[in-house]
Design an enzyme around this catalytic site. Structure first.
Site, short mmCIF file in Angstrom:
data_model
loop_
_atom_site.label_atom_id
_atom_site.label_comp_id
_atom_site.label_asym_id
_atom_site.label_seq_id
_atom_site.Cartn_x
_atom_site.Cartn_y
_atom_site.Cartn_z
N TYR A 107 4.02 2.14 1.20
CA TYR A 107 3.29 1.59 2.26
C TYR A 107 4.13 1.36 3.44
O TYR A 107 5.30 1.08 3.52
CB TYR A 107 2.76 0.11 1.73
CG TYR A 107 1.73 0.06 0.73
CD1 TYR A 107 0.21 -0.39 1.22
CD2 TYR A 107 1.91 0.08 -0.62
CE1 TYR A 107 -0.50 -0.52 0.38
CE2 TYR A 107 0.83 -0.06 -1.53
CZ TYR A 107 -0.40 -0.20 -0.84
OH TYR A 107 -1.48 -0.30 -1.86
N TYR B 111 2.25 4.35 -7.29
CA TYR B 111 3.77 3.86 -6.88
C TYR B 111 4.32 2.59 -8.02
O TYR B 111 3.48 2.30 -8.74
CB TYR B 111 3.67 3.28 -5.39
CG TYR B 111 2.71 2.09 -5.32
CD1 TYR B 111 3.18 0.82 -5.63
CD2 TYR B 111 1.59 2.22 -4.69
CE1 TYR B 111 2.31 -0.48 -5.34
CE2 TYR B 111 0.53 1.40 -4.59
CZ TYR B 111 1.02 -0.13 -4.86
OH TYR B 111 0.14 -1.00 -4.64
N ARG C 265 1.38 1.63 -10.74
CA ARG C 265 -0.11 1.48 -10.19
C ARG C 265 -0.67 2.77 -9.96
O ARG C 265 -0.24 3.70 -9.42
CB ARG C 265 -0.13 0.79 -8.84
CG ARG C 265 0.47 -0.74 -8.76
CD ARG C 265 -0.47 -2.01 -8.96
NE ARG C 265 -1.82 -1.40 -9.42
CZ ARG C 265 -2.80 -1.81 -8.98
NH1 ARG C 265 -2.82 -2.13 -7.56
NH2 ARG C 265 -4.01 -1.78 -9.48
N HIS D 89 -4.80 4.01 -5.49
CA HIS D 89 -5.95 3.15 -4.95
C HIS D 89 -6.06 2.96 -3.48
O HIS D 89 -5.00 3.05 -2.76
CB HIS D 89 -5.76 1.81 -5.74
CG HIS D 89 -4.66 1.09 -5.36
ND1 HIS D 89 -3.43 1.20 -6.16
CD2 HIS D 89 -4.47 0.15 -4.34
CE1 HIS D 89 -2.67 0.27 -5.65
NE2 HIS D 89 -3.16 -0.34 -4.52
N HIS E 106 -7.27 -0.10 -0.85
CA HIS E 106 -7.81 -1.32 -0.74
C HIS E 106 -8.94 -1.61 -0.03
O HIS E 106 -8.86 -1.05 1.00
CB HIS E 106 -6.66 -2.27 -0.23
CG HIS E 106 -5.54 -2.64 -1.34
ND1 HIS E 106 -5.30 -3.44 -2.13
CD2 HIS E 106 -4.40 -1.89 -1.43
CE1 HIS E 106 -4.15 -3.30 -2.86
NE2 HIS E 106 -3.63 -2.46 -2.38
#
Lengths: 202, 277
Positions: B143, B182, B192, B195, B197
């Site tokens: 991110y 990640y 995780r 995905h 959000h």
């Protein structure tokens, strides 16, 4: 007797949903550059007459402040009108849209600059709607921030009346000397805030 | 020992891993998930309603331990302000904000994808003119965020943030890059699933929601306590997009479809109720 009971049940049960709502998920920790935006917490300019500071902290079950919650408020204007104007994301400094968003800071503190909402209906207790998102919180939470002044309306409010005193007070903000409102959010613990569910959630 | 440090999902202290955090194995977390799911399935057999939302007191997601309310949500009839939603329009969102691949000077690295679908309410009605926001990791699982110090490359051409306003039939469409899984510090070797959000508004503020869209066939599903916090399998499956070759375009992008259902609008119901009196 039976007929009365049925009538009560009919009035409190929401119609069934045709579709099952999509599950919510946590906002996670990395919303940082996605959701915050310029002046997100300024529903009005600090210079506007009548503007107030609404602020507080968000804490966990240990009473420790949370550094990564995000809050949103949605409210009526000072006269109790529900506004329907765009421009929340690109604020012009003049239009009151009734909606704001803010991430808490490193010490769990949030601040909005806003107006005291008016009652949307005669005799109703005015409140600001608050939504809480956080890492570790698997779904959003809703609550209400009631203004402390109109004690008669507060006493008559059906939600507040349905709560024991120690729970009830978690929904009523404190008025500060400068006219601001203080409202702390406890996700868990002794002063756990009352969080709300609406009839047609799932 | 600070709980906050132990449970922090940030990676900036990854060189000094807390033994208490790394001591929890995937096997231990998975066993907890298995037990909770088994108990849930038994409760359904015994007549309990399907749990179609995540369980907020889901202990295998360690960050939830001190952050879930312990008291039941208080059922309330919505009042006027709760029956409306903020208004969003072209002033708020530029049409180009739905393309996450054109925000910088060059092409982002990774598999270009189109994600499209419709936003509906629980009565099956399209939710038009409402804000949809997305954010995600890049093709390396990183991110753009000060707290994300995971040692994977930042892509200078990808911020991973997009917005759109739903069309008249509730439709939305984003062009982006497929995010990668990640690591995070819920337990030892926690990863995780990939995905995106999603943040959504409905016509009532009571419909406000944030969720995550996953990709079909991800091998990390069964291991992930956030995804598995939805104890009902059918409900969990609703978060997984469908690969759709009709959305895929020639020499350009692969396509996924994902429809989102908000809760029912309370407003209509209230008006009907008033009409009955």
């Amino acid at each position: 007797m039976t007929a009365t009971s049925n009538a009560v049940a009919a009035n409190t049960a929401a119609p069934a949903l045709k579709l099952t709502p999509t599950p919510g998920q946590t906002i996670g920790p990395f919303y940082g550059y996605a959701l915050p935006f310029a002046k997100d917490n300024e529903l009005v300019s600090q210079a506007r007459p009548g503007s107030i500071r609404l602020h507080g902290v968000v804490t966990d079950g240990n009473g420790t402040v949370i550094p990564d919650a995000l809050l949103e408020i949605w409210q009526a204007d000072e006269a109790g009108n529900v506004v329907s104007k765009d421009g929340s994301l690109v604020r012009d400094g003049y239009t009151f849209t009734g909606w704001g968003r803010t991430a808490v800071d490193n010490v769990g503190h949030y601040t909005f600059t806003t107006l005291n909402p008016g009652a949307t209906e005669e005799g109703k207790a005015p409140f600001i709607m608050l939504t809480v998102f956080a890492r570790g919180l698997l779904n959003r939470l809703f609550t209400r921030i009631y203004l402390p002044e109109d004690t008669a309306a507060l006493a008559a409010d059906p939600l507040l009346a349905s709560l024991p005193e120690d729970r009830r007070r978690t929904l009523i903000a404190t008025r500060e000397e400068d006219g601001g409102l203080r409202f702390d959010v406890s996700l868990q613990g002794e002063n756990e805030t009352v969080f709300l569910a609406y009839p047609r959630e799932s | 020992m600070s709980t906050e440090t132990t449970l922090n999902e940030s990676f900036n202290d990854s060189h000094v891993l807390d033994p208490a955090a790394t001591a929890l194995s995937q096997e231990a977390i998975s066993a907890e998930i298995t037990d909770i799911h088994a108990a849930y399935r038994q409760s359904v057999v015994d007549g309990a309603k399907a749990a179609t939302q995540p369980r907020i007191d889901f202990a295998p997601y360690r960050s939830s331990l001190l952050r879930h309310p312990t008291k039941n949500l208080h059922h309330v009839d919505p009042e006027t302000i709760e029956l409306h939603s903020p208004a969003f329009g072209e002033r708020d969102v530029h049409a180009l904000e739905s393309d996450l691949t054109i925000q910088h000077n060059g092409e982002p690295i990774g598999e270009r994808i189109v994600v499209q679908g419709r936003v509906l309410d629980g009565d099956g009605r399209p939710v038009a003119g409402q804000l949809v926001e997305i954010w995600q990791a890049n093709a390396a699982g990183r991110y753009i965020h000060k707290r994300d110090q995971h040692p994977a490359p930042i892509d200078p051409n990808f911020t991973g943030v997009g917005r759109a306003i739903t069309g008249p039939n509730g439709e939305y469409r984003f062009t982006t890059i497929k995010p990668a899984p990640y690591p995070w510090k819920n337990h030892h070797n926690a990863w995780r699933p990939a995905h995106i959000h999603f943040s959504l508004f409905g016509t009532d503020f009571t419909q406000r929601m944030i969720t995550q869209m996953y990709f079909p066939g991800d091998p990390l599903f069964s291991l992930d306590p956030i995804y598995q916090a939805i104890t009902d399998k059918e409900a969990r499956d609703r978060l997984v997009a469908t690969y759709d070759h009709s959305i895929t375009s020639h020499e350009w992008a692969t396509g996924y479809n994902w429809d989102i259902v908000l809760t029912g609008s309370n407003r209509t119901w209230m008006e009907d109720e008033e009409g009955d009196h």
